[in-house]
Design a protein around this motif. Structure first.
Motif, short mmCIF file in Angstrom:
data_model
loop_
_atom_site.label_atom_id
_atom_site.label_comp_id
_atom_site.label_asym_id
_atom_site.label_seq_id
_atom_site.Cartn_x
_atom_site.Cartn_y
_atom_site.Cartn_z
N SER A 38 0.82 -1.21 0.00
CA SER A 38 0.00 0.00 0.00
C SER A 38 0.86 1.26 0.00
N SER A 39 1.93 1.29 0.78
CA SER A 39 2.76 2.50 0.82
C SER A 39 3.48 2.71 -0.51
N VAL A 69 -3.64 7.06 -13.20
CA VAL A 69 -4.60 6.20 -12.53
C VAL A 69 -3.83 5.08 -11.83
N VAL A 70 -4.37 4.62 -10.72
CA VAL A 70 -3.78 3.50 -9.99
C VAL A 70 -4.75 2.33 -10.12
N LEU A 116 -13.03 -5.25 0.65
CA LEU A 116 -11.68 -4.95 0.20
C LEU A 116 -10.66 -5.44 1.21
N GLY A 117 -9.52 -5.83 0.73
CA GLY A 117 -8.42 -6.17 1.61
C GLY A 117 -7.71 -4.90 2.05
N ALA A 174 -6.35 0.87 1.70
CA ALA A 174 -5.41 1.97 1.96
C ALA A 174 -5.17 2.81 0.72
N VAL A 175 -5.05 2.16 -0.44
CA VAL A 175 -4.81 2.90 -1.68
C VAL A 175 -6.02 3.78 -2.01
N LEU A 176 -7.23 3.26 -1.86
CA LEU A 176 -8.43 4.06 -2.11
C LEU A 176 -8.47 5.31 -1.24
N HIS A 177 -8.05 5.18 0.00
CA HIS A 177 -8.11 6.30 0.94
C HIS A 177 -6.98 7.31 0.77
#
Length: 182
Positions: free
Chosen positions: A133-134, A145-146, A161-162, A167-170
């Motif tokens: 995530s980091s 875009v990710v 979601l895992g 974390a990426v969405l947030h």
């Protein structure tokens, strides 16, 4: 919910009650956390790591703009604070270069078939040591875009979601596409 302008990068989750066995119907649970716990809060002026439960609640009420009901909320709320241990997968520096080289080779090998299948797609290899995530959040600063995957897991509430896609969405700095896969 993440307060993206919060100096603590404070987030809260309100689980569907009852969250705990035997939880009374008139008791609700809210779980919150901050990612920048050493930064002074906007409403308390104190770092989250040095704040009491009451001060954490005051910072949350300030972020929510609940000044008009703050006294009532303080009088009816119990806050329990917990400092979670810092967990990382980053190896000691002496081993980092060895891991980086191995990971780079594995990445090149994994992408070979995809490069042959889609030669028109530009691929930039970027092997990083740390949490997924980091690494994705860091890389998102220069991305259009990710794209992140999630496993299809049946769940009674629907989409689940895992920790990495969550974390990426947030926290990503670019739009995020979540693609389910088996």
């Amino acid at each position: 919910m993440t307060f993206k302008d919060s100096p603590w990068l404070m987030s809260i989750v309100v689980p569907r009650p009852p969250h705990f066995d035997g939880q009374p119907e008139d008791v609700f649970t809210l779980w919150g956390y901050g990612l920048f716990i050493d930064t002074p809060g906007e409403h308390t002026g104190k770092a989250m790591a040095e704040s009491t439960g009451r001060e954490v609640l005051d910072e949350l009420l300030g972020q929510l703009g609940f000044d008009d009901i703050a006294d009532e909320v303080r009088a009816t709320t119990t806050v329990t604070t917990v400092m979670m241990p810092y967990i990382t997968s980053v190896p000691p520096l002496a081993e980092a270069e060895q891991f980086r080289a191995i990971e780079g080779e594995l990445l090149t090998e994994a992408l070979t078939g995809w490069r042959e299948k889609f030669p028109e797609v530009e691929v930039v290899e970027d092997s990083r040591i740390g949490t997924g995530s980091s690494a994705l959040v860091d890389a998102s600063t220069d991305a259009s875009v990710v794209v992140v995957g999630r496993r299809r897991r049946p769940h009674h509430v629907g989409l689940r979601l895992g920790p990495v896609p969550h974390a990426v969405l947030h926290h990503a700095h670019a739009p995020v596409a979540v693609v389910p896969h088996d």
